[in-house]
Design a protein around this motif. Structure first.
Motif, PDB file in Angstrom:
ATOM      1  N   ASN A 144      -9.395   1.169   1.431  1.00 24.67           N
ATOM      2  CA  ASN A 144      -8.986   0.718   2.757  1.00 24.67           C
ATOM      3  C   ASN A 144     -10.032   1.212   3.744  1.00 24.67           C
ATOM      4  O   ASN A 144     -10.136   2.411   3.991  1.00 24.67           O
ATOM      5  CB  ASN A 144      -7.599   1.282   3.108  1.00 24.67           C
ATOM      6  CG  ASN A 144      -7.114   0.827   4.478  1.00 24.67           C
ATOM      7  OD1 ASN A 144      -7.509  -0.235   4.956  1.00 24.67           O
ATOM      8  ND2 ASN A 144      -6.272   1.621   5.105  1.00 24.67           N
ATOM      9  N   TYR A 181       4.679   4.291   2.763  1.00 26.33           N
ATOM     10  CA  TYR A 181       4.490   2.954   2.201  1.00 26.33           C
ATOM     11  C   TYR A 181       4.355   1.952   3.336  1.00 26.33           C
ATOM     12  O   TYR A 181       4.972   2.101   4.392  1.00 26.33           O
ATOM     13  CB  TYR A 181       5.682   2.581   1.318  1.00 26.33           C
ATOM     14  CG  TYR A 181       5.702   1.150   0.843  1.00 26.33           C
ATOM     15  CD1 TYR A 181       5.047   0.788  -0.328  1.00 26.33           C
ATOM     16  CD2 TYR A 181       6.380   0.170   1.559  1.00 26.33           C
ATOM     17  CE1 TYR A 181       5.063  -0.527  -0.774  1.00 26.33           C
ATOM     18  CE2 TYR A 181       6.400  -1.148   1.119  1.00 26.33           C
ATOM     19  CZ  TYR A 181       5.737  -1.488  -0.049  1.00 26.33           C
ATOM     20  OH  TYR A 181       5.752  -2.780  -0.477  1.00 26.33           O
ATOM     21  N   LEU A 235       0.838  -1.197   0.000  1.00 28.94           N
ATOM     22  CA  LEU A 235       0.000   0.000   0.000  1.00 28.94           C
ATOM     23  C   LEU A 235       0.869   1.241   0.000  1.00 28.94           C
ATOM     24  O   LEU A 235       1.772   1.390   0.833  1.00 28.94           O
ATOM     25  CB  LEU A 235      -0.917   0.008   1.237  1.00 28.94           C
ATOM     26  CG  LEU A 235      -1.909   1.143   1.412  1.00 28.94           C
ATOM     27  CD1 LEU A 235      -3.109   0.670   2.249  1.00 28.94           C
ATOM     28  CD2 LEU A 235      -1.285   2.347   2.108  1.00 28.94           C
ATOM     29  N   ILE A 258     -10.235  -4.450   2.964  1.00 31.76           N
ATOM     30  CA  ILE A 258      -9.588  -3.791   1.836  1.00 31.76           C
ATOM     31  C   ILE A 258     -10.156  -4.373   0.540  1.00 31.76           C
ATOM     32  O   ILE A 258     -10.460  -5.568   0.463  1.00 31.76           O
ATOM     33  CB  ILE A 258      -8.053  -3.942   1.879  1.00 31.76           C
ATOM     34  CG1 ILE A 258      -7.638  -5.416   1.919  1.00 31.76           C
ATOM     35  CG2 ILE A 258      -7.496  -3.209   3.098  1.00 31.76           C
ATOM     36  CD1 ILE A 258      -6.134  -5.627   1.862  1.00 31.76           C
ATOM     37  N   LEU A 317      -5.263  -2.756  -4.935  1.00 28.29           N
ATOM     38  CA  LEU A 317      -5.799  -2.335  -3.644  1.00 28.29           C
ATOM     39  C   LEU A 317      -6.216  -0.875  -3.803  1.00 28.29           C
ATOM     40  O   LEU A 317      -5.372  -0.018  -4.023  1.00 28.29           O
ATOM     41  CB  LEU A 317      -4.748  -2.487  -2.543  1.00 28.29           C
ATOM     42  CG  LEU A 317      -5.234  -2.444  -1.085  1.00 28.29           C
ATOM     43  CD1 LEU A 317      -4.103  -2.833  -0.136  1.00 28.29           C
ATOM     44  CD2 LEU A 317      -5.770  -1.085  -0.673  1.00 28.29           C
ATOM     45  N   VAL A 355      -5.396   5.383   0.785  1.00 31.96           N
ATOM     46  CA  VAL A 355      -4.753   4.626  -0.283  1.00 31.96           C
ATOM     47  C   VAL A 355      -4.551   5.477  -1.529  1.00 31.96           C
ATOM     48  O   VAL A 355      -5.476   6.117  -2.008  1.00 31.96           O
ATOM     49  CB  VAL A 355      -5.585   3.389  -0.650  1.00 31.96           C
ATOM     50  CG1 VAL A 355      -4.968   2.655  -1.834  1.00 31.96           C
ATOM     51  CG2 VAL A 355      -5.683   2.451   0.546  1.00 31.96           C
ATOM     52  N   GLY A 374      -1.924   0.316  -4.539  1.00 36.41           N
ATOM     53  CA  GLY A 374      -1.497  -0.866  -3.811  1.00 36.41           C
ATOM     54  C   GLY A 374      -1.876  -2.117  -4.572  1.00 36.41           C
ATOM     55  O   GLY A 374      -2.496  -2.064  -5.634  1.00 36.41           O
ATOM     56  N   THR A 402       0.475   5.347   0.326  1.00 36.85           N
ATOM     57  CA  THR A 402      -0.529   6.256   0.857  1.00 36.85           C
ATOM     58  C   THR A 402      -0.813   7.416  -0.094  1.00 36.85           C
ATOM     59  O   THR A 402       0.021   7.788  -0.917  1.00 36.85           O
ATOM     60  CB  THR A 402      -0.081   6.828   2.220  1.00 36.85           C
ATOM     61  OG1 THR A 402       1.180   7.488   2.059  1.00 36.85           O
ATOM     62  CG2 THR A 402       0.048   5.726   3.244  1.00 36.85           C
TER      63      THR A 402
END
Length: 396
Positions: free
Chosen positions: A266, A192, A97, A271, A263, A227, A230, A99
């Motif tokens: 979140n 991260y 992930l 997730i 991903l 997120v 990811g 950010t």
């Protein structure tokens, strides 16, 4: 005659009190709205409702919830819901992930030519803030921020941040350290994170997948991480630490190269992202509505030995139908083999799908620290709602 009257009055009073007690209990545990398929509705083995929809325009109706089909306790709204099917997970996965912005983990003071200073703290920045941009440049990494501070050469840097969903700006003037003679703002950031978890399901119709059953939080600030990007990947077990009362166990693993999906969301209930490739070719199973989940025997699917996912026996001890969080269901591991390997539920098993009556009922989310054989779970219906929200966002 008087004795008969007293007995009759006592019976009537008891019935009235019992009915009132059931009404209060039903209000506490039974939702006001239930999505139904073609099956009958039975909650807690006590409360029943006629789920025959009247064919109204919005496929909904009002039904009377009763105790054993006898004593009415409350009205509930019934909404028709088409049965959904997903491929159950259980595979150990690696999670990466990045950010959206960078997370301020901590602020610090340091010795400078001006004395002991903390420019970030002085500007009002706190741990847990999300740093979005500096001098107009959107930030993705610690290196980018360091470069901006270096180029500023002691001049004030305008920073845009968010805190609790609210945006604000801060003017931070870097100071030169006495030791390295470089400019610093006095804050630690994280851009991260990665870890190990369990895949809950893949929805091949909507092209989405879900895992964990709970969110990914920053270890220092307890912040739900925003997120930017990811992926969910393959993973291999390196070791298993057995859970003990007071000490959570853990599955440790290595993140692999095979990408199962992205991903993109979140949340507190897991997730979510878009499916790239199915990790396994299991047959799809129906997704249980909340009203179909009940106390009793069930199974979880997880991977704890030799990379092989297996079914293990559990009991569902408690179901809170009115809840929509990641602690709506209480489960207890009963399988001797799983207990021998892990002691029960351990970190890394979060997201393990729960199968009951041949349907996906939910996913494991937390372990009880003082009793690793027990833990919490989230409803599969709630997880599906978040998968669907991801699809709606794509269409918007």
């Amino acid at each position: 005659m008087r004795k008969k009257y007293k007995f009759f009055a006592s019976v009537v009073s008891s019935v009235i009190i019992a009915a009132m007690a059931f009404t209060v209990y039903a209000e506490m545990i039974c939702p006001n709205e239930i999505y139904v398929g073609s099956e009958s509705i039975c909650l807690k083995g006590i409360f029943y409702a006629d789920n025959t929809l009247k064919g109204t325009e919005n496929d909904s109706s009002v039904s009377e919830l009763t105790v054993m089909n006898v004593i009415p306790v409350k009205e509930i709204n019934l909404k028709k819901k088409e049965r959904r099917y997903v491929v159950p997970g259980g595979e150990l996965i690696g999670i990466t992930l990045s950010t959206d912005g960078v997370v301020v983990v901590a602020t610090e003071s340091f010795e400078s030519t001006a004395g002991t200073v903390s420019p970030a703290k002085a500007a009002g920045i706190r741990p847990g803030d999300i740093l979005i941009s500096a001098n107009g440049k959107k930030l993705k990494s610690n290196e980018e921020l360091t470069e901006i501070i270096t180029r500023a050469d002691g001049k004030t840097v305008e920073m845009k941040l968010t805190r609790g969903g609210e945006s604000f700006t801060a003017a931070v003037t870097p100071e030169k350290t006495l030791t390295t003679k470089t400019y610093k703002c006095g804050m630690w950031i994280r851009d991260y994170t990665g870890g190990i978890g369990t895949l809950t399901y893949a929805d091949t119709v909507s092209g989405t997948l879900a895992a964990l059953g709970h969110g990914i939080y920053d270890t220092d600030t307890s912040l739900l991480l925003p997120v930017a990007s990811g992926s969910l990947r393959s993973a291999e077990i390196s070791s298993v630490t057995k859970g003990q009362p007071g000490h959570a166990g853990e599955i440790c693993g290595l993140i692999g190269k095979n990408v199962y999906g992205s991903l993109e969301t979140n949340s507190d209930e897991g997730i979510y992202g878009h499916l790239t490739v199915l990790p396994d070719a299991d047959e799809p199973v129906p997704v249980a509505n909340k009203s179909e989940v009940h106390e009793g025997a069930a199974q979880i699917i997880c991977t704890v030995v030799n990379g092989e996912k297996k079914y293990y026996d559990i009991d569902i001890d408690k179901v809170i139908y009115t809840s929509s969080g990641n602690k709506s269901i209480t489960v207890r591991v009963t399988d001797p083999q799983l207990i021998a390997i892990t002691g029960g539920i351990v970190q890394g098993m979060s997201g393990s799908p729960i199968i009951q009556d041949g349907m996906l009922a939910g996913a494991v989310t937390h372990v009880f620290i003082n009793n690793p054989r027990g833990g919490y779970a989230v409803f599969a219906e709630d997880m599906m709602a978040l998968s669907d929200a991801l699809v709606r966002n794509d269409a918007a």
